[in-house]
Write a protein that holds these residues in place. Structure first.
Motif, short mmCIF file in Angstrom:
data_model
loop_
_atom_site.label_atom_id
_atom_site.label_comp_id
_atom_site.label_asym_id
_atom_site.label_seq_id
_atom_site.Cartn_x
_atom_site.Cartn_y
_atom_site.Cartn_z
N PRO A 53 0.80 -1.24 0.00
CA PRO A 53 0.00 0.00 0.00
C PRO A 53 0.83 1.28 0.00
N ALA A 191 -12.01 -4.55 8.11
CA ALA A 191 -11.52 -3.18 7.92
C ALA A 191 -12.14 -2.51 6.71
N ALA A 263 -7.24 -7.00 1.79
CA ALA A 263 -6.47 -6.28 2.79
C ALA A 263 -5.87 -4.99 2.23
N CYS A 264 -5.27 -5.05 1.04
CA CYS A 264 -4.64 -3.86 0.47
C CYS A 264 -5.67 -2.78 0.14
N VAL A 267 -6.64 -0.97 3.36
CA VAL A 267 -5.62 -0.04 3.87
C VAL A 267 -5.64 1.27 3.09
N LEU A 270 -8.17 3.60 4.46
CA LEU A 270 -8.13 3.93 5.88
C LEU A 270 -7.16 5.06 6.22
N LEU A 276 0.59 7.19 3.87
CA LEU A 276 0.93 5.86 3.36
C LEU A 276 2.27 5.86 2.65
N SER A 279 5.11 5.36 5.08
CA SER A 279 4.97 4.33 6.10
C SER A 279 5.80 3.09 5.74
N PRO A 282 2.44 0.00 6.54
CA PRO A 282 1.15 0.67 6.35
C PRO A 282 -0.04 -0.08 6.91
N MET A 283 -0.05 -1.40 6.84
CA MET A 283 -1.20 -2.13 7.38
C MET A 283 -1.25 -2.02 8.90
N ASP A 285 -0.07 0.51 10.60
CA ASP A 285 -0.50 1.89 10.88
C ASP A 285 -2.01 2.04 10.70
N ALA A 286 -2.57 1.38 9.69
CA ALA A 286 -4.01 1.44 9.48
C ALA A 286 -4.77 0.80 10.63
#
Length: 445
Positions: A53, A191, A263-264, A267, A270, A276, A279, A282-283, A285-286
């Motif tokens: 991401p 998410a 998942a991507c 993120v 979010l 991003l 980061s 990133p996941m 952090d999300a």
């Protein structure tokens, strides 16, 4: 396995263009359907889903189109490689298919390119592991030197697991795959409901027109789905490879593709694109932004496990391609020697050595910069075997499946064109570096 059993079987003379030895003739086959599927899923779900991401952030909504194209292309490639595995259940995967269809020199080029793609991927995955670990223990990656040290520690830990034997590596792979696949599906499914659709903005105008931006994201997103062919490579160690490999390839591709895209996409919806881009996890952090610090640490831990699972699988595969080429006399014989546990030790160590050099040579870059460079280089080196595998079926396969192979070939060429000049030049230079090795081995024979 005894020392006598460890010698490579002399290759037969197939109907066209030579080829590797049949998969596992007269040797134990420690990997079954679940181990082979775990090898595919574990090799595909690694660093990409957790760190990608950050690389996709500048492209915004264009990445969604890139994911759609990439998933379709990955399924087409999986179906093509499944048919190739049924036709030629031989150790070496893409190398064996290219050699059987086109001859010795093209086979060597594919083996060399695919081998490069694996050890460069191992460098990228090890770097992503360091990023995930840094989200839990920031002091461990506070400087570039510490980040490189963490990456190298993960790489050589997986080397040690593989040197313990193929069966043991397969068992570890099943456990690590389960530990990351289920949490990843849960995170993506939950998410996504909290994603802010306004964050799926058009790409940065500096990246060019929308079609160009989508084209660039196809090359990046393909990184997250590389490994769909992983079960075809150690065919000699897989039980009933003509049936197990196709099933594991298609099932693993679908499972990994679904989990990764969910998942991507979540993120990207979010976190702001500016956050991003910078980061290194990133996941994590999300998850931290959505559910608090504990959730961020939990996702970072899953990411670290995921990277180890992918790294373990790719370290296993990294020695199988040179093993097959060495059995055909295209690489030094040391690559084809197996130890008492059935492990091609020399190939494992050499592959890990090259990956370590790549990490050390680029440690001054940020984690995201190093990761992006390594994944594009690895993707470029992998797409050539994908092109050759699809073309191999078109040349030698049955009429049934030719349309799928043709579409897989078109997708591979499209993705290759979107890699970018720097990575293509590096990939071309590394491919040419193998030519003296080929000429030397040919003269030695």
């Amino acid at each position: 396995m005894s020392t006598a059993d460890a010698r490579p079987t002399p290759p037969p003379s197939p109907a066209r263009g030579g080829g590797s030895a049949p998969a596992g003739a007269g040797t134990p086959r420690p990997l079954g359907l679940w181990s082979a599927t775990a090898l595919v899923v574990g090799s595909m779900i690694g660093s990409g889903v957790f760190l990608l991401p950050a690389s996709l952030a500048p492209y915004g909504a264009a990445s969604l189109a890139g994911w759609a194209i990439t998933l379709c292309g990955a399924v087409l490639l999986a179906l093509t490689f499944a048919r190739l595995a049924m036709r030629w259940p031989q150790t070496g995967g893409p190398y064996a298919y290219a050699r059987n269809a086109f001859g010795e020199l093209p086979g060597f080029a594919i083996a060399w390119s695919y081998w490069i793609s694996i050890w460069t991927a191992n460098a990228a995955i090890a770097v992503a592991f360091a990023g995930s670990l840094g989200a839990i223990f920031p002091a461990l990656t506070a400087t570039p030197v510490r980040s490189a040290a963490c990456a190298l520690a993960a790489l050589w830990l997986c080397v040690a697991v593989n040197l313990a034997g193929v069966r043991e590596a397969g068992r570890v792979q099943i456990a690590l795959t389960a530990l990351k696949l289920l949490p990843l599906l849960l995170f993506g499914g939950v998410a996504l409901w909290f994603a802010d659709t306004s964050r799926y903005a058009p790409p940065d105008p500096a990246l060019g027109p929308l079609p160009l931006a989508v084209h660039a994201t196809v090359a990046l997103t393909l990184w997250a789905l590389l490994g769909l062919e992983a079960a075809t490579v150690p065919a000699g160690a897989i039980e009933r490879p003509e049936r197990t490999i196709p099933r594991a390839t298609v099932l693993g591709t679908l499972l990994a593709g679904l989990a990764t895209i969910l998942a991507c996409t979540a993120v990207l919806g979010l976190l702001p694109a500016a956050q991003l881009r910078e980061s290194s996890a990133p996941m994590a952090d999300a998850a931290r932004a959505l559910w608090g610090p504990a959730a961020g640490i939990g996702v970072a831990a899953v990411a670290a496990v995921s990277c180890l699972g992918a790294l373990n699988g790719w370290v296993l595969v990294s020695a199988q391609v040179p093993l097959a080429a060495a059995a055909d006399g295209l690489l030094p014989a040391r690559f084809a020697r197996l130890d008492a546990r059935g492990t091609p030790t020399f190939g494992v160590l050499v592959s890990a050595g090259f990956a370590s050099l790549l990490v050390c040579a680029n440690y001054s870059r940020s984690l995201v910069q190093l990761f992006t460079f390594a994944i594009l280089l690895s993707t470029a080196a992998t797409l050539l075997p994908y092109v050759a595998g699809s073309a191999a079926w078109l040349r030698t396969g049955e009429r049934r499946g030719r349309s799928v192979a043709a579409l897989a070939l078109a997708y591979s060429l499209y993705a290759l064109a979107g890699i970018g000049a720097e990575s293509l030049l590096w990939g071309g230079a590394l491919l040419l570096a193998g030519l003296p090795v080929y000429l030397w081995m040919r003269r030695a024979r």
